[in-house]
Design a protein around this motif. Structure first.
Motif, PDB file in Angstrom:
ATOM      1  N   LEU A  77     -75.241   9.702   9.467  1.00 47.93           N
ATOM      2  CA  LEU A  77     -74.117   9.089   8.773  1.00 47.93           C
ATOM      3  C   LEU A  77     -73.242   8.292   9.738  1.00 47.93           C
ATOM      4  CD1 LEU A  77     -72.380   8.729   6.243  1.00 47.93           C
ATOM      5  CD2 LEU A  77     -71.283  10.913   6.758  1.00 47.93           C
ATOM      6  N   ALA A 108     -74.360   5.437   3.342  1.00 48.18           N
ATOM      7  CA  ALA A 108     -73.346   6.420   3.740  1.00 48.18           C
ATOM      8  C   ALA A 108     -72.951   7.295   2.564  1.00 48.18           C
ATOM      9  CB  ALA A 108     -72.123   5.700   4.311  1.00 48.18           C
ATOM     10  N   ARG A 109     -72.806   6.700   1.372  1.00 45.73           N
ATOM     11  CA  ARG A 109     -72.471   7.510   0.196  1.00 45.73           C
ATOM     12  C   ARG A 109     -73.574   8.517  -0.103  1.00 45.73           C
ATOM     13  NH1 ARG A 109     -70.448   2.462  -1.675  1.00 45.73           N
ATOM     14  NH2 ARG A 109     -72.422   2.060  -2.744  1.00 45.73           N
ATOM     15  N   GLU A 110     -74.825   8.069   0.008  1.00 46.56           N
ATOM     16  CA  GLU A 110     -75.933   8.991  -0.262  1.00 46.56           C
ATOM     17  C   GLU A 110     -75.969  10.121   0.762  1.00 46.56           C
ATOM     18  OE1 GLU A 110     -79.352   6.532  -0.282  1.00 46.56           O
ATOM     19  OE2 GLU A 110     -78.910   5.610  -2.228  1.00 46.56           O
ATOM     20  N   LEU A 147     -72.437   4.195   9.872  1.00 44.48           N
ATOM     21  CA  LEU A 147     -71.086   3.654   9.790  1.00 44.48           C
ATOM     22  C   LEU A 147     -70.672   2.928  11.052  1.00 44.48           C
ATOM     23  CD1 LEU A 147     -69.233   6.604   8.032  1.00 44.48           C
ATOM     24  CD2 LEU A 147     -70.091   4.495   7.012  1.00 44.48           C
ATOM     25  N   HIS A 195     -73.469  11.202   2.461  1.00 48.79           N
ATOM     26  CA  HIS A 195     -72.298  12.045   2.202  1.00 48.79           C
ATOM     27  C   HIS A 195     -72.619  13.091   1.146  1.00 48.79           C
ATOM     28  CE1 HIS A 195     -68.617  13.058  -0.076  1.00 48.79           C
ATOM     29  NE2 HIS A 195     -68.061  13.100   1.122  1.00 48.79           N
ATOM     30  N   ASP A 196     -73.324  12.697   0.091  1.00 49.92           N
ATOM     31  CA  ASP A 196     -73.704  13.650  -0.950  1.00 49.92           C
ATOM     32  C   ASP A 196     -74.643  14.724  -0.397  1.00 49.92           C
ATOM     33  OD1 ASP A 196     -72.200  12.175  -2.716  1.00 49.92           O
ATOM     34  OD2 ASP A 196     -73.918  11.037  -3.488  1.00 49.92           O
ATOM     35  N   GLU A 246     -75.115  -2.410   2.312  1.00 49.81           N
ATOM     36  CA  GLU A 246     -76.223  -1.453   2.343  1.00 49.81           C
ATOM     37  C   GLU A 246     -75.842  -0.207   3.136  1.00 49.81           C
ATOM     38  OE1 GLU A 246     -80.017   0.023   1.476  1.00 49.81           O
ATOM     39  OE2 GLU A 246     -78.792  -1.581   0.625  1.00 49.81           O
ATOM     40  N   ARG A 247     -75.110  -0.416   4.221  1.00 49.63           N
ATOM     41  CA  ARG A 247     -74.670   0.742   5.003  1.00 49.63           C
ATOM     42  C   ARG A 247     -73.735   1.634   4.193  1.00 49.63           C
ATOM     43  NH1 ARG A 247     -73.309  -1.396  11.145  1.00 49.63           N
ATOM     44  NH2 ARG A 247     -75.447  -1.843  11.763  1.00 49.63           N
ATOM     45  N   GLN A 248     -72.849   1.024   3.420  1.00 45.62           N
ATOM     46  CA  GLN A 248     -71.956   1.833   2.592  1.00 45.62           C
ATOM     47  C   GLN A 248     -72.731   2.624   1.548  1.00 45.62           C
ATOM     48  OE1 GLN A 248     -69.053  -0.870   1.025  1.00 45.62           O
ATOM     49  NE2 GLN A 248     -68.044  -1.215   2.997  1.00 45.62           N
ATOM     50  N   ARG A 249     -73.744   1.994   0.967  1.00 36.92           N
ATOM     51  CA  ARG A 249     -74.552   2.714  -0.017  1.00 36.92           C
ATOM     52  C   ARG A 249     -75.268   3.896   0.633  1.00 36.92           C
ATOM     53  NH1 ARG A 249     -79.602   3.213  -1.541  1.00 36.92           N
ATOM     54  NH2 ARG A 249     -80.332   1.799   0.093  1.00 36.92           N
TER      55      ARG A 249
END
Length: 389
Positions: free
Chosen positions: A236, A183-185, A240, A187-188, A178-181
């Protein structure tokens, strides 16, 4: 609060000896014990020896069995049973409950031979033989049941621990996914903000003289977007960051100045390393500094693991526009004589590629293994040029 097991054993042995000693004195005064009191000193000695197996049964069971057999054999000499009767049953129970079945059967067999010898010497009646045999079987059966129950409980505990560990790992994996998801959002979002800032900065530059009010609006937008970007970057990093990291004190990241300490640590682990610095050291970006340190660290770790008995050499060369680190050893080298691969070498390649550097990992010119990484001082990240892994 319960006593430690050894203290409980000693207390039981002392209490049993005191009880039988008291009974022996009472019988000696009344003459009710018959032949048991014909040699009081010998009876007391056998009584004392009979409780020794109880005191040491958990720690030196071989000695406990030996002493128990000796005291049983001494029964005909004293004219009757003392503490050895109860001691024998406790030793049999302990052997059956704590030892492997085959070992326990062997120990009990030795004790049974001792009992049989004593019964033969004392000319025991068949009923006495039967009672002694029944007592031995009961003690052995109770001990075996105890051992089986303890093994079953231990297996259940291990299963519970394994299940709890699995649940924790599953929950942690779900949290990390969930954290990676997130983080990707984020990041965008951050990338979008930075793009807007670039566009608005270009617009402000073009309209600064002709339309200052338009440029002022663009700069205001850049200011607000920059603040929003900073907030998103903080979010972010919070996403992470490992939960455990927040509880640890922050320490500076290592760099090339820390190689002397690293070499000392590796030397303590059994690998002799010579460190050489060529050229004039220059201040490096913290990312470059950390990258070069990690490459040397990983190379020396691989030498410790795979090169066998050998020596290693670390050379740091400061050039005009880049820094080169070379780690060589005289070990047995990679299997098959070719380039090795693994997670550590993949990590090296990724780190060097991030700073547009070059990496070589493979056989050295004089045998052994060589890791050579070159990283420029100030050059934008690009594809790793000429890297070989």
């Amino acid at each position: 609060m319960s006593l430690p097991s050894w203290m409980a054993d000693v207390a039981l042995a002392v209490g049993l000896f005191a009880l039988f000693g008291l009974l022996l004195l009472v019988f000696a005064g009344t003459g009710a014990a018959g032949e048991l009191t014909r040699n009081i000193p010998l009876a007391v000695a056998v009584c004392a020896a009979g409780v020794v197996p109880i005191a040491v049964r958990r720690w030196v069971w071989v000695s406990a069995v030996a002493v128990a057999v000796v005291t049983v054999a001494a029964v005909p000499l004293v004219g009757g049973n003392t503490t050895e009767g109860i001691s024998i049953l406790i030793v049999i129970y302990t052997a059956a409950s704590r030892l492997r079945p085959t070992t326990a059967a062997g120990a009990v067999g030795i004790v049974v031979l001792g009992i049989a010898g004593a019964l033969v010497l004392s000319h025991a009646q068949p009923l006495v033989w039967a009672l002694n045999g029944l007592e031995v079987l009961i003690a052995f059966a109770v001990g075996s049941v105890r051992r089986t129950r303890l093994a079953f409980v231990s297996a259940l505990e291990q299963r519970a621990i394994a299940a709890e560990t699995t649940r924790e790992l599953t929950a942690r994996d779900a949290v990390m996914a969930e954290r990676q998801r997130i983080a990707r959002e984020l990041h965008d979002v951050v990338a979008h903000h930075i793009s807007v800032m670039g566009v608005m900065a270009a617009a402000a530059r073009r309209t600064l003289r002709a339309h200052p009010e338009v440029a002022d609006e663009a700069l205001t937008t850049i200011e607000e977007t920059g603040r929003a970007t900073l907030r998103e970057m903080r979010r972010l990093l919070d996403v992470l960051r490992d939960e455990q990291d927040t509880a640890l004190p922050t320490t500076p990241q290592p760099g090339l100045p820390g190689l002397e300490t690293l070499v000392g640590q590796v030397g303590e682990a059994g690998l002799a390393v010579q460190l050489t610095v060529e050229g004039e050291p220059v201040p490096l970006d913290s990312g470059v500094d950390l990258t070069l340190f990690r490459i040397v660290q990983e190379a020396l770790t691989n030498t410790l693991k795979h090169a066998g008995p050998t020596r290693a050499e670390v050379v740091v060369r400061y050039g005009l526009a880049d820094v080169e680190v070379v780690v060589t050893d005289r070990g047995k080298g990679p299997a098959g004589g070719g380039n090795a691969s693994g997670h550590g070498l993949v990590g090296m390649r990724e780190r060097v590629g991030l700073y547009a550097g070059s990496l070589y990992t493979g056989p050295g010119e004089d045998g052994g293994y060589t890791v050579r990484a070159t990283v420029p001082f100030d050059r934008p990240a690009a594809k790793t040029r000429g890297s070989r892994t």
